[in-house]
Write an enzyme that holds these catalytic residues in place. Sequence first.
Site, PDB file in Angstrom:
ATOM      1  CG  ASP A  11     -20.195   8.479  16.875  1.00 32.62           C
ATOM      2  OD1 ASP A  11     -21.159   8.927  17.528  1.00 32.62           O
ATOM      3  OD2 ASP A  11     -19.139   8.084  17.412  1.00 32.62           O
ATOM      4  CG  ASP A  34     -19.527  12.498  16.914  1.00 27.80           C
ATOM      5  OD1 ASP A  34     -18.968  13.268  17.715  1.00 27.80           O
ATOM      6  OD2 ASP A  34     -20.588  11.876  17.172  1.00 27.80           O
ATOM      7  CE  LYS A  46     -20.286  14.910  19.950  1.00 24.52           C
ATOM      8  NZ  LYS A  46     -20.077  13.481  20.303  1.00 24.52           N
ATOM      9  CD  GLU A  59     -17.990   8.585  22.087  1.00 27.47           C
ATOM     10  OE1 GLU A  59     -17.562   7.549  22.633  1.00 27.47           O
ATOM     11  OE2 GLU A  59     -19.022   8.610  21.385  1.00 27.47           O
ATOM     12  CD  GLU A 104     -24.637  10.112  25.263  1.00 28.84           C
ATOM     13  OE1 GLU A 104     -23.744  10.541  24.533  1.00 28.84           O
ATOM     14  OE2 GLU A 104     -25.467   9.250  24.904  1.00 28.84           O
TER      15      GLU A 104
HETATM   16  O1  KIV Z   1     -23.430  10.915  17.987  1.00 27.64           O
HETATM   17  C1  KIV Z   1     -24.214  11.641  18.623  1.00 27.64           C
HETATM   18  O2  KIV Z   1     -25.394  11.827  18.277  1.00 27.64           O
HETATM   19  C2  KIV Z   1     -23.714  12.307  19.829  1.00 27.64           C
HETATM   20  C3  KIV Z   1     -24.688  13.078  20.655  1.00 27.64           C
HETATM   21  C4  KIV Z   1     -25.548  12.158  21.418  1.00 27.64           C
HETATM   22  C5  KIV Z   1     -24.020  14.073  21.541  1.00 27.64           C
HETATM   23  O3  KIV Z   1     -22.552  12.204  20.117  1.00 27.64           O
HETATM   24 NA    NA Z   2     -21.379  10.685  18.975  1.00 30.67          NA
END
Ligand code: KIV
Ligand code: NA
Length: 282
Positions: A45, A84, A114, A116, A183
Site C-alpha cells: 500500500d 497489502d 498482508k 498490519e 518495520e
Molecule cells: O507497503 C509496503 O511497501 C510495505 C513494506 C514496507 C513492508 O508494507
Molecule cells: Na504496506
Amino acid sequence: PRRVNLQDLRKWKREGRKIVMMTAYDYPSAVHADLSEMDVVLVGDSVAMVTLGHDTTQKVTIDDMIYHCRAVVNGCKRALIVGDLPFGSYEISPPQAMSSAYRLVKEGSVDAVKLEGGRKMAETVHRIVQGGIAVMGHIGLTPGSVSAIGGFRSFGRNSKEAIEIFQGALALEEAGAFAVVLECIPHLVAKHITECLSIPTIGIGAGKYTSGQVLVYHDMIGMLQHPHHAKVTPKFCKKYAQVGEAIQEALENYRDEVLQGKFPNETYSPYHISEEEYEKFV
Ligand code: KIV
Ligand code: NA
C-alpha cells in the site's frame, strides 16, 4: 520457472537461507523483480506514497490495490506475490477482512495477503487463514496507523514497546501467519523475535538478523530524486541506483533536442513515400 511457495520459505528459514523481497506496483517493476530472482514481491500500500504522491498509505482503496496487483501478476512469474490489504479494508471485523482478502486473491490474483497489526489482529489473521488464504503479518511501524501514532517513527526502543511487538509476533505465528514483517525496530529486538519464531521474519529498517529483507522499489533504486521537491528516502534504505537522475537527464536531453531540431533525425523518421506517390499527393 515454478513459482515460489510457502514450503520454499519454510525450507529457506530452516536452512538459514535469507529471503529477498521487494515491492512492485506495475508491470515493469514486476518484470525487473522476476529477472533479478526476487523470492517475494509485495504489492504494498506504499503505492499510495511512491506512485500516487500521497503523504500516507491511508488513501488507497481495495480497488486501487486490485488494479496494481493485476499489473504485477502480469509481470511476475517466479516470485510469491503478496498483496497489502489497505487501511480500512480489514480492521472493522474478521468477515470484512475475509471478504477483502478474497477480493485481492480472486480479482487481484495474488498468492497471499498482508495486513498490519499484532495481537489485536490475531483473530482476523486466523479467520483469513482458516478461509484458505495465506497471511503475512506486519508489526513495529505500521504506516496505516500513522494518524493515531502522530507521524512515522521507530518502535520497540523501550522494553514496553519491545514486549508488545514480541507478543504481537507470537500471536501472529499462533494465528497461522506464514511470515511477519518487522518495520523500523532495533536490530536486537528483531534478532530476539526471529530466534523465538518458527515462521520467517522479514525486516525493513530492522537490521540484519531477520530471516529476510524487504525494501520499497522506488526508494532502493533512487527513483524519487526530483531536484526541487525530492521525497525523503528513509534513512535505513540503501539506494542501489540513482534512477531518478538518469530519468531527469533523459527528459532534459529530449527537450533540448526537440527545441534544437535535432530530434527526430533520419534514423527516427522511418516511414517513406515514393517520389511518384508524393507527386500525386502534392
Ligand atoms: O507497503 C509496503 O511497501 C510495505 C513494506 C514496507 C513492508 O508494507
Ligand atoms: Na504496506
